[in-house]
Design an enzyme around this catalytic site. Sequence first.
Site, PDB file in Angstrom:
ATOM      1  CG  ASN A 157     -19.066   0.494 -93.644  1.00  0.00           C
ATOM      2  OD1 ASN A 157     -18.843  -0.383 -92.813  1.00  0.00           O
ATOM      3  ND2 ASN A 157     -18.249   1.517 -93.830  1.00  0.00           N
ATOM      4  NE  ARG A 185      -9.361   1.064 -97.794  1.00  0.00           N
ATOM      5  CZ  ARG A 185      -9.880   1.648 -96.727  1.00  0.00           C
ATOM      6  NH1 ARG A 185     -10.175   0.933 -95.676  1.00  0.00           N
ATOM      7  NH2 ARG A 185     -10.104   2.932 -96.692  1.00  0.00           N
ATOM      8  CB  THR A 230     -15.924   4.818 -95.805  1.00  0.00           C
ATOM      9  OG1 THR A 230     -14.546   4.433 -95.885  1.00  0.00           O
ATOM     10  CG2 THR A 230     -16.387   4.652 -94.374  1.00  0.00           C
ATOM     11  CG  HIS A 242     -11.917  -2.993 -91.151  1.00  0.00           C
ATOM     12  ND1 HIS A 242     -11.608  -1.672 -91.008  1.00  0.00           N
ATOM     13  CD2 HIS A 242     -10.753  -3.682 -91.093  1.00  0.00           C
ATOM     14  CE1 HIS A 242     -10.287  -1.563 -90.835  1.00  0.00           C
ATOM     15  NE2 HIS A 242      -9.753  -2.770 -90.890  1.00  0.00           N
ATOM     16  NE  ARG A 260     -17.410  -0.554 -96.751  1.00  0.00           N
ATOM     17  CZ  ARG A 260     -16.181  -0.134 -96.479  1.00  0.00           C
ATOM     18  NH1 ARG A 260     -15.575   0.715 -97.307  1.00  0.00           N
ATOM     19  NH2 ARG A 260     -15.565  -0.534 -95.395  1.00  0.00           N
TER      20      ARG A 260
END
Length: 151
Positions: free
Chosen positions: A115, A88, A94, A118, A105
């Site tokens: 973006n 992450r 996000t 996932h 990102r």
Amino acid sequence: MSIKEQTYIMIKPDGVQRGLVGPIISRFEARGFKLVALKLVHATPEHLQKHYEDLKEKSFFPGLIKYMASGPVVAMVWEGLDAVKTGRVMLGATNPLASAPGTIRGDYALAVGRNICHGSDSVDSAKKEIALWFPEGIVQYNTLLAPMIFE
């Protein structure tokens, strides 16, 4: 804390279309993660609705499903130390505009709805997502570099 922790990472249609599959895989490999499952999938809306079922009440849900079904995605399972949390962090926020440079990102994306990737948000989510995308299972193997990477 387990070096066998697994996370599900998916390169979304925008990442595939933009030719970012190689650079994204390279980042996970360079970080020391082990790739244990990989496939290119053109997912059905029904499959995507299962994947994103926690978002089904959100106003953007229909557009998300339409977009995610618009082209192929790269489904991957990565294994390593704190894979979910670290994955992450590597992806970034996000909202790409809130993502730091150096994150996937932050370096490649401009809009929340496009973006690039996932990533599982918890170990439990990772287990569910891996089971959904890889019902056939993953590949088990040992890397020769593991003793050099992990204490």
